[in-house]
Write an enzyme that holds these catalytic residues in place. Sequence first.
Site, PDB file in Angstrom:
ATOM      1  N   ALA A 110     -13.218  18.373 -12.476  1.00 34.09           N
ATOM      2  CA  ALA A 110     -12.200  18.259 -11.431  1.00 34.09           C
ATOM      3  C   ALA A 110     -12.560  17.097 -10.520  1.00 34.09           C
ATOM      4  CB  ALA A 110     -12.099  19.561 -10.629  1.00 34.09           C
ATOM      5  N   ALA A 115     -11.250  15.508  -6.794  1.00 32.74           N
ATOM      6  CA  ALA A 115     -10.386  15.603  -5.617  1.00 32.74           C
ATOM      7  C   ALA A 115     -10.629  14.409  -4.709  1.00 32.74           C
ATOM      8  CB  ALA A 115     -10.634  16.920  -4.886  1.00 32.74           C
ATOM      9  N   SER A 116     -10.060  14.449  -3.513  1.00 34.66           N
ATOM     10  CA  SER A 116     -10.130  13.296  -2.622  1.00 34.66           C
ATOM     11  C   SER A 116     -11.513  13.102  -2.020  1.00 34.66           C
ATOM     12  CB  SER A 116      -9.107  13.454  -1.490  1.00 34.66           C
ATOM     13  OG  SER A 116      -9.357  14.639  -0.759  1.00 34.66           O
ATOM     14  N   ALA A 150     -14.584  14.808  -3.291  1.00 38.35           N
ATOM     15  CA  ALA A 150     -15.691  14.939  -4.240  1.00 38.35           C
ATOM     16  C   ALA A 150     -15.150  15.280  -5.623  1.00 38.35           C
ATOM     17  CB  ALA A 150     -16.656  16.034  -3.765  1.00 38.35           C
ATOM     18  N   GLN A 151     -16.055  15.295  -6.601  1.00 39.99           N
ATOM     19  CA  GLN A 151     -15.694  15.761  -7.938  1.00 39.99           C
ATOM     20  C   GLN A 151     -16.789  16.684  -8.449  1.00 39.99           C
ATOM     21  OE1 GLN A 151     -15.130  11.975  -9.927  1.00 39.99           O
ATOM     22  NE2 GLN A 151     -17.097  12.104 -10.974  1.00 39.99           N
ATOM     23  N   VAL A 152     -16.443  17.460  -9.476  1.00 44.76           N
ATOM     24  CA  VAL A 152     -17.332  18.521  -9.949  1.00 44.76           C
ATOM     25  C   VAL A 152     -17.705  18.281 -11.404  1.00 44.76           C
ATOM     26  CG1 VAL A 152     -17.570  21.004 -10.335  1.00 44.76           C
ATOM     27  CG2 VAL A 152     -16.311  20.166  -8.328  1.00 44.76           C
ATOM     28  N   LYS A 209     -21.164  19.724  -7.418  1.00 48.62           N
ATOM     29  CA  LYS A 209     -20.161  18.988  -6.647  1.00 48.62           C
ATOM     30  C   LYS A 209     -20.820  17.758  -6.039  1.00 48.62           C
ATOM     31  CE  LYS A 209     -16.583  19.790  -3.127  1.00 48.62           C
ATOM     32  NZ  LYS A 209     -15.958  20.840  -2.262  1.00 48.62           N
ATOM     33  N   ASP A 256      -8.352  27.349   2.171  1.00 45.44           N
ATOM     34  CA  ASP A 256      -7.758  26.540   1.105  1.00 45.44           C
ATOM     35  C   ASP A 256      -7.662  27.361  -0.177  1.00 45.44           C
ATOM     36  OD1 ASP A 256      -6.617  24.245   0.068  1.00 45.44           O
ATOM     37  OD2 ASP A 256      -8.517  23.306  -0.460  1.00 45.44           O
TER      38      ASP A 256
END
Length: 513
Positions: free
Chosen positions: A129, A131-132, A134-136, A150, A285
Amino acid sequence: MLFRTARNIGRLFVIGRTLARYNALPETLPQTAPGFALFWRWVGNAKEPGRVGQRLARALADLGPTYIKLGQLLSTRSDLVGERMALDLAELQDKLPPFPGSQARAIVEEELGAPIGTLFRSFDEAPVAAASIAQVHFAVTAEGREVAVKVLRPGIENAFERDIDLFYWLAELAVLVMPKLKRLRPREVVDTFARTSRLEMELRMEAAAASELGDNFKDDPTFNVPAIDWDRTARRVLTLERIRGFKVDESERLDAAGFDRDEILAKASASFFNQVFRDGFFHADLHPGNLFVTQDGNITAVDFGIMGRLDRATRTYLADMLIGFLTGDYRRVAVVHFEAGYVPRHQSIEVFTQACRAIGEPLQNKPLSEISVGRLLAQLFAVTEQFEMETQPQLLLLQKSMLTAEGVGRILNPDINMWELARPLIEDWMRENRGPEAQILDDLEAVVSTVRRLPRLVNQAERAAAELADGGLRLHPHSIKHMLDRWVERRISERIALWIIVVLLTVIAVRVL
């Protein structure tokens, strides 16, 4: 100062060009400023499809991570952007193209101070994944445990700080040009945005939030939080237990696996209620991508970068307000707003009651399954300008979270309202926190607080008197006598308060037994 202004004006030009390219501002705005209208015709794209809110969401996604977060914040401010646009911005996807896995490995090694090979038996190059912020990446630790790692985006902190400076500059300029906007507290809104976003970029804080949420539910197996690998967690790296399960919006897979979606919805509803009202600490969230149904049919949450807090007074206000709306007691709704200090005393409580009726009356003929508490709050915030009700930042995040949670509920079963499932919990909470026993405890807490402050107040008074005397200021004998009399009265009040505490504790003990 001059450099800051020039830099922000240059950035505004880029933002304006992007908004124009997506035709992402209301049609009346370009006509209000002739120079802007010319610029708009030069770079605008009148053929961009969709509503203004949808076009704005695409423009913000194009502008980058900070603006994606800004759009998500604006989705909670229907009083600023209107309800339709707020709903469109709520659909803004927090997704960006991934950065190279080699960069992620380098950040992990730098943050954890060890080669990737000694930390992990394997580390997937491709992220699962992005996102704006971080990424995993999935990985397996040297001990053989499956984890999710992460990693913060390279350079995200510096880019964010530049954008935040622009937002502060715009907030100050807006209040200067239009003083009536001061009621909306634009600088405080930017403060809230900056604070929550900075916390998102400090992954140790996210780990601490996950740990606290996990502790709150340690005795509740229906809602789980992944275990944290603290040895592999740092400021820009967070390592958590890997979760295997189905996302809550994968309805066909849930049905094929034999899960009861109504049961899952009941667990989700109870967990959200307990976070907000029982604990005053909630995951802010909870979109479908952050909620998983595990093999045992229970719920596990991920991504703890955005969390909200509500003190007990705010939770009590919220409960009273919601019950007032749902029962049609609009006077009660108005009274709690005045008692909480949200609406100034000089406003008319009768007129505010009428405004609350205008919001709540359409709900009275609807079944509970069709009522959205998130939209109810949004409508309430939208009509408060005429009553000088200041923005309550602690409620904005809650309102957004309620809308998101209700969206999850509609995915699982559109015919059942999550608040209807949580009704027994709501009633129990109200009995415990708004009943006679709770009132006694509130009064007791106030007395104890007063007693604790008395010695400090006396010491402060004695110190102030000594400082005045040292400064050459002489006190009249009558003044000294008055001060001594007040001191004696306070000491007597302290003794009386202590006896009151003893009596109250005795009453409570008798009632319990």
